[in-house]
Design an enzyme around this catalytic site. Structure first.
Site, PDB file in Angstrom:
ATOM      1  N   ARG A  34       0.856  -1.182   0.000  1.00  0.00           N
ATOM      2  CA  ARG A  34       0.000   0.000   0.000  1.00  0.00           C
ATOM      3  C   ARG A  34       0.895   1.236   0.000  1.00  0.00           C
ATOM      4  NH1 ARG A  34       2.179   1.944   3.756  1.00  0.00           N
ATOM      5  NH2 ARG A  34       0.734   3.696   3.597  1.00  0.00           N
ATOM      6  N   GLY A  35       0.219   2.406  -0.112  1.00  0.00           N
ATOM      7  CA  GLY A  35       0.985   3.640  -0.289  1.00  0.00           C
ATOM      8  C   GLY A  35       1.120   3.861  -1.788  1.00  0.00           C
ATOM      9  N   ALA A  36       0.776   5.079  -2.249  1.00  0.00           N
ATOM     10  CA  ALA A  36       0.646   5.309  -3.695  1.00  0.00           C
ATOM     11  C   ALA A  36       1.888   4.914  -4.513  1.00  0.00           C
ATOM     12  CB  ALA A  36       0.271   6.780  -3.923  1.00  0.00           C
ATOM     13  N   ARG A  72      -7.592  -0.724  -6.924  1.00  0.00           N
ATOM     14  CA  ARG A  72      -7.923   0.404  -6.031  1.00  0.00           C
ATOM     15  C   ARG A  72      -8.086   1.667  -6.897  1.00  0.00           C
ATOM     16  NH1 ARG A  72      -4.400   1.114  -0.683  1.00  0.00           N
ATOM     17  NH2 ARG A  72      -6.316   2.100   0.048  1.00  0.00           N
ATOM     18  N   GLN A  85      -2.456   2.649   9.858  1.00  0.00           N
ATOM     19  CA  GLN A  85      -1.155   2.702   9.165  1.00  0.00           C
ATOM     20  C   GLN A  85      -0.135   3.529   9.959  1.00  0.00           C
ATOM     21  OE1 GLN A  85      -4.115   3.015   7.689  1.00  0.00           O
ATOM     22  NE2 GLN A  85      -4.117   2.367   5.564  1.00  0.00           N
ATOM     23  N   ASP A 101      -2.065  10.702  -2.427  1.00  0.00           N
ATOM     24  CA  ASP A 101      -2.455   9.622  -3.344  1.00  0.00           C
ATOM     25  C   ASP A 101      -2.750  10.133  -4.740  1.00  0.00           C
ATOM     26  OD1 ASP A 101      -3.127   8.488  -0.520  1.00  0.00           O
ATOM     27  OD2 ASP A 101      -2.870   6.807  -1.898  1.00  0.00           O
TER      28      ASP A 101
HETATM   29  O1  MRU Z   1      -4.718   3.132   2.100  1.00  0.00           O
HETATM   30  P1  MRU Z   1      -3.233   3.348   2.010  1.00  0.00           P
HETATM   31  O2  MRU Z   1      -2.486   2.817   3.190  1.00  0.00           O
HETATM   32  O3  MRU Z   1      -2.660   2.888   0.694  1.00  0.00           O
HETATM   33  O4  MRU Z   1      -3.083   4.940   2.039  1.00  0.00           O
HETATM   34  C1  MRU Z   1      -1.809   5.487   1.921  1.00  0.00           C
HETATM   35  C2  MRU Z   1      -1.790   6.956   2.038  1.00  0.00           C
HETATM   36  O5  MRU Z   1      -2.794   7.619   2.143  1.00  0.00           O
HETATM   37  C3  MRU Z   1      -0.438   7.615   1.938  1.00  0.00           C
HETATM   38  O6  MRU Z   1      -0.401   8.783   2.708  1.00  0.00           O
HETATM   39  C4  MRU Z   1      -0.161   7.991   0.472  1.00  0.00           C
HETATM   40  O7  MRU Z   1      -0.370   6.895  -0.367  1.00  0.00           O
HETATM   41  C5  MRU Z   1       1.207   8.487   0.294  1.00  0.00           C
HETATM   42  S1  MRU Z   1       2.410   7.215   0.445  1.00  0.00           S
HETATM   43  C6  MRU Z   1       3.924   7.832   0.074  1.00  0.00           C
END
Ligand code: MRU
Length: 357
Positions: free
Chosen positions: A51-53, A95, A206, A247
């Protein structure tokens, strides 16, 4: 930054697999899963094992290599490209909010089309090599973008007052050292005194599970708070800056990030605390004019009714569970990118920074 731990790693040649740290298990267990097929990766993205963009984008790029692996070497090239396009679209449906996913799958699709167009007598084996090389390039670029965000963002870390962060935008969310956490890792590396407050980030924690773990691994002074404690810390004057990831960032600077980011930006504005977004250029979606056009993922209500199998609410209670919210550009003091700092945040300043070579 976490040393010797790779959030994602391609193992082997074109017939290899994608190894991911299973982030659903952290911090109590640090174990990996190996994705052999695109279906394995689809499920890993959907269930937040990865996870994380930026990490989702890099993983999806390697996902196209998993798709290519399934193609027989004697398949007609046009059929191979069609299959790759289909599998790319399948992965992209895992997603909806993080644009890095679509950015990476589009780039892999166009790599396949261009490679075949430029080498009409090529073979499927060569196409697989080209796709793996492109995914490795995407990963290397992400590592470099994170490093540069760290360098560009470090001077914004105030000498006094703590930093507040939300969700996880560290090494676990990228292929490199992270986005929002990169300036903190850099500040720590050069010996700046740092104090970080970490929002736990309900519903999936997270912040508590991942950011707290990462900062502790790095030896950074970190304190965990419940999300509803941020305002009180700001009222007491304890927060010098807020820094979070993104994201998807629209052309006008409106930013989608983990649910709760918008409330933090309002609190920061009310207390005159600088509010920073840190994100690579792959997180900007200039085709989208404003934040209202960004699709927001809605997740299962059970994530709010409890956590980790523990029920915390009546089983039948209605739940609202958006995974992200939109922070308007006017609440953002600056956006830290690998190309430079965008300040003030608006259409012109975004285009100026992103189009510079
Ligand atoms: O649902 P997630 O854990 O994928 O959400 C992640 C976030 O919102 C992060 O802040 C975002 O992706 C930036 S990661 C460098």
């Amino acid at each position: 930054m976490i040393k010797n731990i790779k959030t994602l790693q391609w193992l082997g040649d074109t017939d290899g697999c994608l190894r991911l740290i299973d982030q659903r298990k952290l911090p109590t267990e640090c174990v990996c899963i190996d994705c052999q097929m695109t279906e394995d990766l689809f499920s890993a993205i959907k269930t937040l094992a990865v996870r994380g963009a930026p990490a989702i984008g890099v993983a999806a790029a390697y996902g196209i290599c998993l798709a290519a692996k399934q193609i027989q070497n004697n398949t007609a090239l046009s059929n191979a490209v069609e299959l790759i396009n289909k599998q790319a679209d399948y992965l992209a449906s895992s997603r909806p909010t993080a644009v890095n996913l679509f950015w990476a799958t589009d780039r892999m699709k166009s790599c396949a089309v261009k490679f075949v167009a430029g080498n009409p007598k090529t073979t499927v084996k060569h196409l697989k090599n080209a796709l793996l090389a492109e995914a490795q390039k995407i990963e290397a670029e992400d590592i470099e973008m994170c490093r540069q965000i760290g360098t560009n963002g470090e001077p914004l870390i105030p000498g006094s007052g703590a930093i507040l962060t939300h969700c996880n935008a560290g090494a676990l969310a990228t292929a490199g050292m992270g986005t929002a956490l990169a300036p903190l890792f850099e500040a720590h590396r050069i010996g700046k005194r740092l104090e970080v407050y970490v929002d736990e980030t309900r519903p999936l924690l997270q912040g508590a599970r991942l950011t707290a773990w990462e900062l502790m691994q790095a030896g950074i002074d970190a304190t965990l708070i419940c999300d509803n404690m941020a305002g009180e810390l700001m009222r007491q004057g304890k927060i010098g800056a807020v820094i979070v990831g993104a994201d998807r960032i629209a052309a006008n600077g409106d930013t989608a990030n983990k649910i709760g980011t918008y409330s933090l930006s309002v609190l920061a504005k009310a207390h005159s605390v600088p509010f920073y977004i840190a994100a690579p250029s792959s997180t900007f979606d200039l085709k989208i004019s404003a934040g209202s056009e960004i699709p927001i993922e809605q997740r299962n209500g059970d994530e709010v009714r409890g956590f980790g199998g523990m029920q915390a609410a009546p089983a039948e209670i209605a739940v609202y569970n958006p995974a992200f919210d939109i922070t308007p550009a006017q609440n953002i003091s600056a956006i830290i990118t690998e190309k430079g700092i965008i300040k003030p945040v608006g259409r012109q300043t975004i285009t100026a920074i992103l189009t510079q070579t």
